[in-house]
Design a protein around this motif. Structure first.
Motif, PDB file in Angstrom:
ATOM      1  N   GLN A   1       0.844  -1.189   0.000  1.00 15.96           N
ATOM      2  CA  GLN A   1       0.000   0.000   0.000  1.00 15.96           C
ATOM      3  C   GLN A   1       0.880   1.240   0.000  1.00 15.96           C
ATOM      4  O   GLN A   1       1.699   1.431   0.894  1.00 15.96           O
ATOM      5  N   VAL A   2       0.701   2.079  -1.006  1.00 14.89           N
ATOM      6  CA  VAL A   2       1.487   3.301  -1.102  1.00 14.89           C
ATOM      7  C   VAL A   2       0.611   4.483  -0.727  1.00 14.89           C
ATOM      8  O   VAL A   2      -0.544   4.569  -1.151  1.00 14.89           O
ATOM      9  N   GLN A   3       1.151   5.375   0.068  1.00 20.12           N
ATOM     10  CA  GLN A   3       0.389   6.543   0.505  1.00 20.12           C
ATOM     11  C   GLN A   3       1.212   7.799   0.369  1.00 20.12           C
ATOM     12  O   GLN A   3       2.429   7.785   0.588  1.00 20.12           O
ATOM     13  N   LEU A   4       0.520   8.885   0.035  1.00 19.71           N
ATOM     14  CA  LEU A   4       1.083  10.229   0.124  1.00 19.71           C
ATOM     15  C   LEU A   4       0.253  10.965   1.164  1.00 19.71           C
ATOM     16  O   LEU A   4      -0.954  11.129   0.981  1.00 19.71           O
ATOM     17  N   ILE A  28       7.958   1.480  -1.886  1.00 23.76           N
ATOM     18  CA  ILE A  28       8.491   2.370  -2.909  1.00 23.76           C
ATOM     19  C   ILE A  28       9.924   1.979  -3.234  1.00 23.76           C
ATOM     20  O   ILE A  28      10.759   1.875  -2.342  1.00 23.76           O
ATOM     21  N   ILE A  29      10.183   1.788  -4.526  1.00 26.85           N
ATOM     22  CA  ILE A  29      11.535   1.501  -4.963  1.00 26.85           C
ATOM     23  C   ILE A  29      12.258   2.789  -5.340  1.00 26.85           C
ATOM     24  O   ILE A  29      13.428   2.977  -5.009  1.00 26.85           O
ATOM     25  N   SER A  30      11.534   3.684  -6.024  1.00 28.11           N
ATOM     26  CA  SER A  30      12.158   4.905  -6.499  1.00 28.11           C
ATOM     27  C   SER A  30      11.102   5.984  -6.705  1.00 28.11           C
ATOM     28  O   SER A  30       9.943   5.690  -6.999  1.00 28.11           O
ATOM     29  N   ILE A  31      11.527   7.255  -6.526  1.00 32.85           N
ATOM     30  CA  ILE A  31      10.649   8.395  -6.760  1.00 32.85           C
ATOM     31  C   ILE A  31      11.312   9.303  -7.781  1.00 32.85           C
ATOM     32  O   ILE A  31      12.479   9.679  -7.612  1.00 32.85           O
ATOM     33  N   SER A  32      10.581   9.638  -8.839  1.00 36.34           N
ATOM     34  CA  SER A  32      11.145  10.577  -9.795  1.00 36.34           C
ATOM     35  C   SER A  32      10.599  11.974  -9.485  1.00 36.34           C
ATOM     36  O   SER A  32      10.874  12.515  -8.439  1.00 36.34           O
ATOM     37  N   SER A  84       4.186  35.278   1.038  1.00 33.99           N
ATOM     38  CA  SER A  84       3.444  36.407   0.454  1.00 33.99           C
ATOM     39  C   SER A  84       2.093  35.946  -0.093  1.00 33.99           C
ATOM     40  O   SER A  84       1.714  36.258  -1.230  1.00 33.99           O
ATOM     41  N   LEU A  85       1.376  35.204   0.726  1.00 33.67           N
ATOM     42  CA  LEU A  85       0.130  34.597   0.271  1.00 33.67           C
ATOM     43  C   LEU A  85      -0.943  35.634  -0.037  1.00 33.67           C
ATOM     44  O   LEU A  85      -1.026  36.684   0.627  1.00 33.67           O
ATOM     45  N   LYS A  86      -1.733  35.325  -1.053  1.00 30.77           N
ATOM     46  CA  LYS A  86      -2.815  36.193  -1.510  1.00 30.77           C
ATOM     47  C   LYS A  86      -4.147  35.437  -1.385  1.00 30.77           C
ATOM     48  O   LYS A  86      -4.155  34.205  -1.422  1.00 30.77           O
ATOM     49  N   PRO A  87      -5.242  36.153  -1.284  1.00 32.28           N
ATOM     50  CA  PRO A  87      -6.547  35.464  -1.224  1.00 32.28           C
ATOM     51  C   PRO A  87      -6.771  34.519  -2.399  1.00 32.28           C
ATOM     52  O   PRO A  87      -7.397  33.465  -2.235  1.00 32.28           O
ATOM     53  N   GLU A  88      -6.228  34.855  -3.557  1.00 31.18           N
ATOM     54  CA  GLU A  88      -6.410  33.979  -4.725  1.00 31.18           C
ATOM     55  C   GLU A  88      -5.591  32.695  -4.654  1.00 31.18           C
ATOM     56  O   GLU A  88      -5.723  31.818  -5.516  1.00 31.18           O
ATOM     57  N   ASP A  89      -4.760  32.564  -3.626  1.00 31.42           N
ATOM     58  CA  ASP A  89      -4.047  31.303  -3.405  1.00 31.42           C
ATOM     59  C   ASP A  89      -4.907  30.296  -2.646  1.00 31.42           C
ATOM     60  O   ASP A  89      -4.504  29.136  -2.464  1.00 31.42           O
ATOM     61  N   THR A  90      -6.066  30.723  -2.207  1.00 26.08           N
ATOM     62  CA  THR A  90      -6.966  29.828  -1.484  1.00 26.08           C
ATOM     63  C   THR A  90      -7.397  28.663  -2.375  1.00 26.08           C
ATOM     64  O   THR A  90      -7.887  28.867  -3.485  1.00 26.08           O
ATOM     65  N   ALA A  91      -7.174  27.448  -1.890  1.00 24.79           N
ATOM     66  CA  ALA A  91      -7.464  26.245  -2.668  1.00 24.79           C
ATOM     67  C   ALA A  91      -7.158  25.019  -1.819  1.00 24.79           C
ATOM     68  O   ALA A  91      -6.567  25.130  -0.746  1.00 24.79           O
ATOM     69  N   VAL A  92      -7.546  23.863  -2.341  1.00 23.87           N
ATOM     70  CA  VAL A  92      -7.061  22.601  -1.791  1.00 23.87           C
ATOM     71  C   VAL A  92      -5.768  22.269  -2.534  1.00 23.87           C
ATOM     72  O   VAL A  92      -5.733  22.277  -3.766  1.00 23.87           O
ATOM     73  N   TYR A  93      -4.716  22.023  -1.772  1.00 18.39           N
ATOM     74  CA  TYR A  93      -3.408  21.724  -2.339  1.00 18.39           C
ATOM     75  C   TYR A  93      -3.161  20.215  -2.289  1.00 18.39           C
ATOM     76  O   TYR A  93      -3.321  19.590  -1.233  1.00 18.39           O
ATOM     77  N   TYR A  94      -2.755  19.664  -3.423  1.00 19.74           N
ATOM     78  CA  TYR A  94      -2.532  18.229  -3.554  1.00 19.74           C
ATOM     79  C   TYR A  94      -1.071  17.946  -3.874  1.00 19.74           C
ATOM     80  O   TYR A  94      -0.470  18.607  -4.720  1.00 19.74           O
ATOM     81  N   CYS A  95      -0.564  16.926  -3.231  1.00 20.53           N
ATOM     82  CA  CYS A  95       0.779  16.439  -3.515  1.00 20.53           C
ATOM     83  C   CYS A  95       0.690  15.381  -4.613  1.00 20.53           C
ATOM     84  O   CYS A  95      -0.255  14.591  -4.646  1.00 20.53           O
ATOM     85  N   ASN A  96       1.684  15.354  -5.472  1.00 21.31           N
ATOM     86  CA  ASN A  96       1.753  14.360  -6.548  1.00 21.31           C
ATOM     87  C   ASN A  96       3.164  13.816  -6.627  1.00 21.31           C
ATOM     88  O   ASN A  96       4.136  14.561  -6.447  1.00 21.31           O
ATOM     89  N   ALA A  97       3.278  12.521  -6.889  1.00 23.01           N
ATOM     90  CA  ALA A  97       4.604  11.921  -7.049  1.00 23.01           C
ATOM     91  C   ALA A  97       4.543  10.799  -8.072  1.00 23.01           C
ATOM     92  O   ALA A  97       3.549  10.058  -8.128  1.00 23.01           O
ATOM     93  N   ARG A  98       5.596  10.696  -8.857  1.00 22.48           N
ATOM     94  CA  ARG A  98       5.738   9.569  -9.781  1.00 22.48           C
ATOM     95  C   ARG A  98       6.618   8.534  -9.090  1.00 22.48           C
ATOM     96  O   ARG A  98       7.795   8.793  -8.816  1.00 22.48           O
ATOM     97  N   LEU A  99       5.992   7.382  -8.814  1.00 21.03           N
ATOM     98  CA  LEU A  99       6.633   6.363  -8.001  1.00 21.03           C
ATOM     99  C   LEU A  99       6.807   5.064  -8.772  1.00 21.03           C
ATOM    100  O   LEU A  99       5.929   4.674  -9.549  1.00 21.03           O
ATOM    101  N   LEU A 100       7.925   4.413  -8.522  1.00 24.12           N
ATOM    102  CA  LEU A 100       8.113   3.037  -8.941  1.00 24.12           C
ATOM    103  C   LEU A 100       7.939   2.190  -7.682  1.00 24.12           C
ATOM    104  O   LEU A 100       8.721   2.335  -6.730  1.00 24.12           O
TER     105      LEU A 100
END
Length: 121
Positions: A1-4, A28-32, A84-100
């Motif tokens: 099971q792989v999790q971020l 996880i063997i490797s992360i690019s 220097s955050l702005k109101p327009e930076d409001t969002a849900v932020y997601y992490c992404n990774a390319r994994l072997l």
């Protein structure tokens, strides 16, 4: 099971700062490439930063000079420093990774569950 697993979101005033973290775990063997995306209500998910395994980074103009991505390869962790955050930076932020991962022959994309960043006074 792989999790971020992401952490570090929250409410911050305009001009403030936050640091997001995302730790990858499992077989996880490797992360690019690793990166961060965000999605505001009614808008498409967009890339805000990415970093290769050798440390090369890329940012869109909307966050260049304000956001910084970094990674700790020993900890399988990627960070996003938001300044220097702005109101327009409001969002849900997601992490992404390319994994072997163990049992696979190719790299695949994995996503975190998302963390809310709200910039408001």
């Amino acid at each position: 099971q792989v999790q971020l697993v992401e952490s570090g979101g929250g409410l911050v005033q305009p001009g403030g700062s936050l640091t997001l973290s995302c730790a990858a775990s499992g077989s996880i063997i490797s992360i690019s490439k690793m990166g961060w995306y965000r999605q505001a209500p009614g808008l498409e998910r967009e890339s805000v930063a990415n970093i290769t395994s050798s440390g090369s980074t890329n940012y869109p103009d909307s966050v260049k000079g304000r956001f910084t991505i970094s990674r700790d390869n020993a900890k399988n962790t990627v960070y996003l420093h938001l300044n220097s955050l702005k109101p327009e930076d409001t969002a849900v932020y997601y992490c992404n990774a390319r994994l072997l991962v163990r049992g696979s022959w190719n790299y695949s994309n994995y996503w975190g569950q998302g963390t809310q960043v709200t910039v408001s006074s």
